[in-house]
Each structure stands twice: as structure tokens, then as C-alpha cells.
Design a protein around this motif. Sequence first.
Motif, PDB file in Angstrom:
ATOM      1  N   UNK A 271     -11.258  -3.884  -6.281  1.00 60.09           N
ATOM      2  CA  UNK A 271     -11.474  -3.516  -4.867  1.00 60.09           C
ATOM      3  C   UNK A 271     -11.087  -4.641  -3.916  1.00 60.09           C
ATOM      4  N   UNK A 272     -11.508  -5.910  -4.381  1.00 62.54           N
ATOM      5  CA  UNK A 272     -11.231  -6.997  -3.463  1.00 62.54           C
ATOM      6  C   UNK A 272      -9.739  -7.174  -3.284  1.00 62.54           C
ATOM      7  N   UNK A 273      -9.134  -7.260  -4.553  1.00 59.74           N
ATOM      8  CA  UNK A 273      -7.677  -7.418  -4.498  1.00 59.74           C
ATOM      9  C   UNK A 273      -7.003  -6.168  -3.939  1.00 59.74           C
ATOM     10  N   UNK A 274      -7.557  -5.090  -4.255  1.00 52.05           N
ATOM     11  CA  UNK A 274      -6.979  -3.820  -3.863  1.00 52.05           C
ATOM     12  C   UNK A 274      -7.130  -3.550  -2.370  1.00 52.05           C
ATOM     13  N   UNK A 275      -8.191  -4.290  -1.839  1.00 54.75           N
ATOM     14  CA  UNK A 275      -8.324  -4.094  -0.388  1.00 54.75           C
ATOM     15  C   UNK A 275      -7.055  -4.529   0.298  1.00 54.75           C
ATOM     16  N   UNK A 276      -6.599  -5.723  -0.177  1.00 50.12           N
ATOM     17  CA  UNK A 276      -5.353  -6.191   0.396  1.00 50.12           C
ATOM     18  C   UNK A 276      -4.197  -5.285  -0.010  1.00 50.12           C
ATOM     19  N   UNK A 277      -4.290  -4.984  -1.349  1.00 51.84           N
ATOM     20  CA  UNK A 277      -3.209  -4.120  -1.840  1.00 51.84           C
ATOM     21  C   UNK A 277      -3.225  -2.774  -1.118  1.00 51.84           C
ATOM     22  N   UNK A 278      -4.435  -2.266  -0.914  1.00 58.22           N
ATOM     23  CA  UNK A 278      -4.543  -0.965  -0.232  1.00 58.22           C
ATOM     24  C   UNK A 278      -4.021  -1.042   1.190  1.00 58.22           C
ATOM     25  N   UNK A 279      -4.410  -2.197   1.770  1.00 55.84           N
ATOM     26  CA  UNK A 279      -3.919  -2.357   3.138  1.00 55.84           C
ATOM     27  C   UNK A 279      -2.402  -2.401   3.151  1.00 55.84           C
ATOM     28  N   UNK A 280      -1.877  -3.245   2.139  1.00 54.91           N
ATOM     29  CA  UNK A 280      -0.418  -3.333   2.059  1.00 54.91           C
ATOM     30  C   UNK A 280       0.190  -1.984   1.708  1.00 54.91           C
ATOM     31  N   UNK A 281      -0.529  -1.329   0.769  1.00 58.33           N
ATOM     32  CA  UNK A 281      -0.007  -0.026   0.393  1.00 58.33           C
ATOM     33  C   UNK A 281      -0.121   0.989   1.531  1.00 58.33           C
ATOM     34  N   UNK A 282      -1.226   0.768   2.283  1.00 57.81           N
ATOM     35  CA  UNK A 282      -1.362   1.664   3.434  1.00 57.81           C
ATOM     36  C   UNK A 282      -0.190   1.473   4.373  1.00 57.81           C
ATOM     37  N   UNK A 283       0.050   0.171   4.604  1.00 53.50           N
ATOM     38  CA  UNK A 283       1.215  -0.106   5.452  1.00 53.50           C
ATOM     39  C   UNK A 283       2.510   0.426   4.817  1.00 53.50           C
ATOM     40  N   UNK A 284       2.566   0.191   3.420  1.00 56.49           N
ATOM     41  CA  UNK A 284       3.745   0.688   2.736  1.00 56.49           C
ATOM     42  C   UNK A 284       3.841   2.194   2.824  1.00 56.49           C
ATOM     43  N   UNK A 285       2.672   2.806   2.683  1.00 58.44           N
ATOM     44  CA  UNK A 285       2.695   4.277   2.770  1.00 58.44           C
ATOM     45  C   UNK A 285       3.146   4.716   4.157  1.00 58.44           C
ATOM     46  N   UNK A 286       2.626   3.939   5.111  1.00 62.58           N
ATOM     47  CA  UNK A 286       3.045   4.283   6.479  1.00 62.58           C
ATOM     48  C   UNK A 286       4.541   4.098   6.636  1.00 62.58           C
ATOM     49  N   UNK A 287       4.984   2.921   6.075  1.00 58.07           N
ATOM     50  CA  UNK A 287       6.427   2.664   6.170  1.00 58.07           C
ATOM     51  C   UNK A 287       7.208   3.725   5.393  1.00 58.07           C
ATOM     52  N   UNK A 288       6.675   4.022   4.226  1.00 57.63           N
ATOM     53  CA  UNK A 288       7.369   5.027   3.416  1.00 57.63           C
ATOM     54  C   UNK A 288       7.377   6.412   4.092  1.00 57.63           C
ATOM     55  N   UNK A 289       6.189   6.693   4.666  1.00 56.44           N
ATOM     56  CA  UNK A 289       6.119   7.990   5.363  1.00 56.44           C
ATOM     57  C   UNK A 289       7.115   8.032   6.520  1.00 56.44           C
ATOM     58  N   UNK A 290       7.149   6.889   7.240  1.00 56.70           N
ATOM     59  CA  UNK A 290       8.111   6.842   8.339  1.00 56.70           C
ATOM     60  C   UNK A 290       9.542   6.938   7.828  1.00 56.70           C
ATOM     61  N   UNK A 560      14.285  -0.296   6.072  1.00 52.54           N
ATOM     62  CA  UNK A 560      14.114  -1.753   6.082  1.00 52.54           C
ATOM     63  C   UNK A 560      12.637  -2.145   6.089  1.00 52.54           C
ATOM     64  N   UNK A 561      11.858  -1.443   6.900  1.00 55.63           N
ATOM     65  CA  UNK A 561      10.416  -1.728   6.956  1.00 55.63           C
ATOM     66  C   UNK A 561       9.759  -1.447   5.612  1.00 55.63           C
ATOM     67  N   UNK A 562      10.181  -0.366   4.958  1.00 54.21           N
ATOM     68  CA  UNK A 562       9.629  -0.037   3.622  1.00 54.21           C
ATOM     69  C   UNK A 562       9.964  -1.152   2.634  1.00 54.21           C
ATOM     70  N   UNK A 563      11.212  -1.588   2.721  1.00 52.08           N
ATOM     71  CA  UNK A 563      11.616  -2.676   1.788  1.00 52.08           C
ATOM     72  C   UNK A 563      10.772  -3.936   2.019  1.00 52.08           C
ATOM     73  N   UNK A 564      10.586  -4.243   3.309  1.00 51.09           N
ATOM     74  CA  UNK A 564       9.784  -5.444   3.606  1.00 51.09           C
ATOM     75  C   UNK A 564       8.347  -5.268   3.132  1.00 51.09           C
ATOM     76  N   UNK A 565       7.790  -4.080   3.374  1.00 52.80           N
ATOM     77  CA  UNK A 565       6.407  -3.842   2.965  1.00 52.80           C
ATOM     78  C   UNK A 565       6.294  -3.803   1.451  1.00 52.80           C
TER      79      UNK A 565
END
Length: 779
Positions: A271-290, A560-565
Amino acid sequence: MRDSFATSALTRRVASAVILPGILTSVLVFAPQASATTGPTSGICNGVVNQQAHRGSVQENLLRAAAKKNAEQITKLQTERTQLQATAAALTSQIVEADKAIAALDTEAAQLDLDMKDAEAEIAALTADQASTGKSIQEAEAALAGLKLQQADASAKLVPLQEQLAAAQEATATLQEQAAAVDADLAVNREAADAAAEGLALLEATAAQATGELDAQNDAIAAAEAALVSLTTTAEDAAAAVAAATQAITDAEAELQHLVDSGTAAQADLDAQMAKIDEAKTNLATRQADAEKAADAVTAKNVEINTAQGQLTALQADAQKAADAVTAKNTEIAAAQNQLPALKSAAADAANAVDANNAAITLVGGQITKLQQDIDAATSAISTKQAQLTKAKEELAADQKTKSALEAVIADLTAQINAFNGNGTPPRKQALIDQRAERQAQLTSVTNQITDKNTLISGLQGNLTTLQNQVNALNTQLAAKQGESSALQRQTAPLQAALTAAQGAVATKEAEILTLQGQLPALGTALTEANAAVASKQGELTVLEAKLPALEDAAAAAAGAVSAQEKVVADLEAGLQALTEGVAEAGAAIAAQRVALEDRRGDLAEAEDALEAAAAAVDAKNAELTGLKDRLPALQASADSAAAAVTAKRSEIAKLNADMDKLVTDLAALNGQLTAKEAEVLGLQNRVAPLLTQLNSLNGEISAAEAALKTLQGQLTTLDKQVTDAQAVLRNLEAQKKVNTAAVAAQRATVKSLGDQLGAVQSKIRSIDAQIAPGGCVA
């Protein structure tokens, strides 16, 4: 005149200058010597002589006085002698003229003797010519009587044939009038049939156009219904696809939830690590969704562009087909229109030929009627002239009888007058002479009447011959015109058939053109709609292509944003390699499931768009189908009405054609009767022509005989006048001879008288010369 007078005066002065010295010299030289015997002193000369005789000389003054006295005496004597010489010259000239007149009278007397002999010989010759001419007149009258008998016989044969010919010509005229009436009815019927045919062509064109519009409307309805079925099927398929896509999303979400639930345990440790990962993944998901949205947008736009381009190609092909159809239809119309003028020209030529033939038939018919009228008028004029000729001949015979009677009476009166021998005119002889003069006046009047009557008869015969020649010429012209009329009438049927065929071809071609022109608006409308669709689709494609670059840029930026994320996530996950191996699988499965879920959502969006488009197309096609069906009853009514009008017009044309066939049959029958009657007329004319020729020949011979008789009668009249004139000339010559004899006697007496006067004058001149010779002294 003054020069002549001056010359005469000068001559007299010269003569005086010469004469006076001569006289004086003669007095001095030739004076007789003085005699011792003294005599009486009767004048100056004697006194001078006596003085000289006594004294031996003469006193000068006495000598001058004597010379003067003698000069005066000589001048007086010379003047008297000159006057007497002039008188003698005049008398001599008169005697010469009288001798010439006597010679002329003698010559005239001799010529009168010759003229009297010539006149007597001429009277004898004219009397012989009178007898010969009278005999020739009798022979000419006998020949004329024979020719008139032949003329009467020819006229008797000709009259019944002319009556038959007139009856046949009248029947021919009646048949021609009937044929003309039938021909006029036929022309009216043809005009009505032509008008009906034109109306039928228009009605058929209208019906064809209405039927074409109805068929086009039905075709459009059928096409719309077929398209509606296709669109409905497409909409149903799209709805099924939406349902399938929705179900797939539901299944994918359930599977995703299952995977998430499966990975919850592994996730709890991280969870701790995943919080960051989730956040990153959230951002990634957002980037991916975009990125997915941007990619989906690009893909969708490319799909739309490809679809629009495919539709544009199809629409352009449809527009080209529509344009080709319009071009082909215009080509067909142009070809038909190019053929139409030739067909109309042929129809016009055929109509002109029919009109010209009908006009020629009418013209020739009028000419035939005019010729028949001229023949009737000339025949009537011949009858009138023949009646006038017969009357004139009867009057001539009566006048000739009157003339013969008057000539007999005159001859008898002349014999009675000649019976009175002796001088003087007793009352009885004078009465006979008066009667003869009266009868001669009557004879002159009757002779003038006979001359006038012969002139009238000759003129009438000439008129009769001229009229008969006119009748013959008119009959010849009539036969020619009747033949021409028959030939023209035989041309009527083929010319009318040619006209009907040409008009039918024109009507067919015009109907074809109307049909093609009726099809042209629909093709034009289709071409316009296709071009509008092409333009609309081209505009739509342009708009889509204009939006594509921005979408592609957005997709590139999102990628590009997805790649960066993803790099951020990768970095975070690199520290959790050990922790995340299990979770990775779950995450991968989750990611894959999410990708699948997104794909299903994309499919759902596409299916919903297709469903929306299909529903819109179905609604549009339903609206179009409703409009087409709403116009269908009016088009059906118009087509039914046009078909009914065509059927009625065809019935009318069928009736007109039946009537026209009957009129053509009647006209053919009348033409057959007319041909037979014209043949009968021609036969009668062929029988009449020889008789007319014979009659004309006899008329010519009679005219020639009458002209010869008239000439002989004129010659006899001329001979009578010539005999009378010759007798008058002889009597005149006899009277001239008596006058000439008296004139010769009178002229001879005149010459004797002039000779006596000349002798007396010459004696006086000799006496004066005797006085002048001695110087004026009287012996």
C-alpha cells in the motif's frame, strides 16, 4: 429699170446727133439744083431751094429755120413710125400666137379623133367584158347554190352530234362538280384527320410524359423502400452491435472487478509503495486515457475521413453516371431533333405537292369550265351568225329580184323613150324619162343595198368561219385540259399517301423527342442532386481533414505524456521488483483488462454512432418515402386522364379515317364515271371534228364563192360604170370636136383680121419712111 431708161435716152441722143448733121448734109449736098421753072412754094424746103436757085446762096437764118422745121417734122414722123412699128410687132405676135393656137387646135382635133376611136373601142371591149362577167356571175351563183346544199347536208349531220356532245359535256360538268364536292369533303376530312393526328401526338406525348413521371415516381418509391429496408437492417445491426458492445463492457468490467479483487491481497502489502505507484498509475491511467482518447479520436477521424472519401468516390461515380446519362439523353434528343427538320421538310414537300396538285386540279377545272362556257358562247354566236346570214341571204335574194325587176322596167322605159324619133321632148317622152330616172334611182338604191348586203354576208361568213375555228380550237383545248385534269386526279391518291406517311413520321419523331425531353428533367435532377451530394461530401471531407492535424497533435502529445508517466511508474516499480512481481501480473491483467475494457467502450461508442446514423438515415428515408407516396395519386390521375384522352382521340381519328376511306372510294367511283364520260365526250368530239372540218371547208368554199361572186358583181358594177364613163367621155369628145371646129374657124377669122390690121400699119410705116427719107420735105 433706170439703167434701161438711161440707155434708151442715151441712144436717142446719139441718134439725134447723127441724124441731124446727116439731114443737113443731105439737104446741102443732095438738094436739087435751082430750076428756072418756078413752082409753088408749099414749105420751107421749097423756099430755101427757090432762094438758092434765084440768088445762088441761102440765107443762114433761113437755113437754120428750115433745118429746125425739118428736124421737128422728122422727130414727129419717127415717133409715129415707132408707134406703128410697135403696133405691127404686136399684131405680128398676135398672128403668130393665133397661128400657134390654130395648129394646137388642129393637133387637138386630130387627138380628139384618136380619142374618140379609142373610146369607141373601149366601149366595145367593156361591153364584151360585161357579157362575160354576167355569164361568170351566173356560173358562180350555180356553184354557190351547190355548195350551200352541201353545207345544209353537213349542218344536218352535225347538229344531232353537237347536241349529244353538249349533253355529254353537261354530264361531264355535273360529274366534275360532284367530284369537286367529294374532293372538297375529302380535303375537309383530311384537315380534320391531320388536326386530330396532331392532337393525338400531343396527347400521346402528354400521356407518355405522365406515365414516365408515374413510373419514375414508382421507381423512386421502390428504391426508397429498398433503401429503407437496407437502412433498417443496418440500424438493427447497429442496435445489436451496441447491445453486444454493452454486454462486452459489462463482462469486461466484471472480469476487471474479479481481477481487482484477486489482486487486493497482494496490493495490501504494497500500500505504501503502491500509494505512490497508484498515484503514478493514476496519472498513467489518466495519461493513457487521454492518449487512448486522442488515439481513438484520430482513429475515428481517419475512419470518418476514409468513409467520407469512399462515399465521395461513390457520389462522384454517381454524379459522373448522371452526367453521362444527361449527355446521352441530350445526344439522343439532338439526334432526334436533327432528324426532325428533314422529316418536316419531307412532310412540307409532300403537303406542297398535294396542295399544288389540288390547286392544279382546281385551276384546270376552272379552265375546263371556262372553255366549255367559251364553246357554248361561240356555238351560240355561230347560231346567231348563221341566223343573221340566212336572213341576209334571203334579203339579198329579194333585193336581187327587185333589181332584176327594176332593170327590166328601165329597159322597157328606155325602149319606149328610144321609140320617140325626132327632135324635141314631147310630154309623153318626158314622162317616160322621169319614170326611168325614178326607176334608176330605185335601182341605184337597191344596188347599194345589194352591195351592202353582200358586204354584210361576207362579213358574217368570215365571222362564222372565225367562230367555228374558235370552237374547234376551244374543243381541242378542252380535250387537252380534260386529259390534264384526269392525270392530276390520278396523282391525288399517291401524293396524299406520301403526305400521310411523312406526317406520321414527323408525329412519331416529335413524340420520341417529347419522350426524351420528358426523361431529361429527372436525369437533370438526379445530376443536380448527385453534384450537390458530391459537393456536400467534399465539404464534409474537407472539414474532417482540417480537424485531423489537431487531433494527431493531441494524440502525439498524449502519447508523450503516457511515455513520460510510464517511465515514472517504471522507476517506482523498479524499487518494488520483488513486491510487485505478483502484483505485476495482476496489474498486467488489470491493465490488459482495462485496455480491453477501453476497446469495448470504443466499440460501444462506434456502435452507438452507427446506430444514431442508421436511425437518422431511416428517418430521412421514411420522410422521403412519405413525400414520394404523397405525389403518387396526382401522377396516377394525370396518367389516367392522359391515357383516356389518347383513347378518345384515337377513336376520333379512326372515325375520320373511316369517313376519309369512304370519301376516297366515292371519289374513285366518280373519277371512273368522269373518265368514262370524258372518253364519251372525246369520241363525240372525234366524230364532230371531221364534220366541223367539212363544214368549215364548205363555209370557206362558200365564202370564197360568195367573195368571187361579190368580186364578179363588183366587176360588173365597175364595168357598168366604166361603160357609162366611156360613153360620157365619147360624148364629151364629140362635144369638144364641135367646139374645136368652131374655135379653129374663129381663130382663122381672128388671124385674117389681124393680117388686115398689120397690112394697114405697114402701109402707114412705108408712108412715114417716104416722108423721112427726103429730110422731112413733102414731095
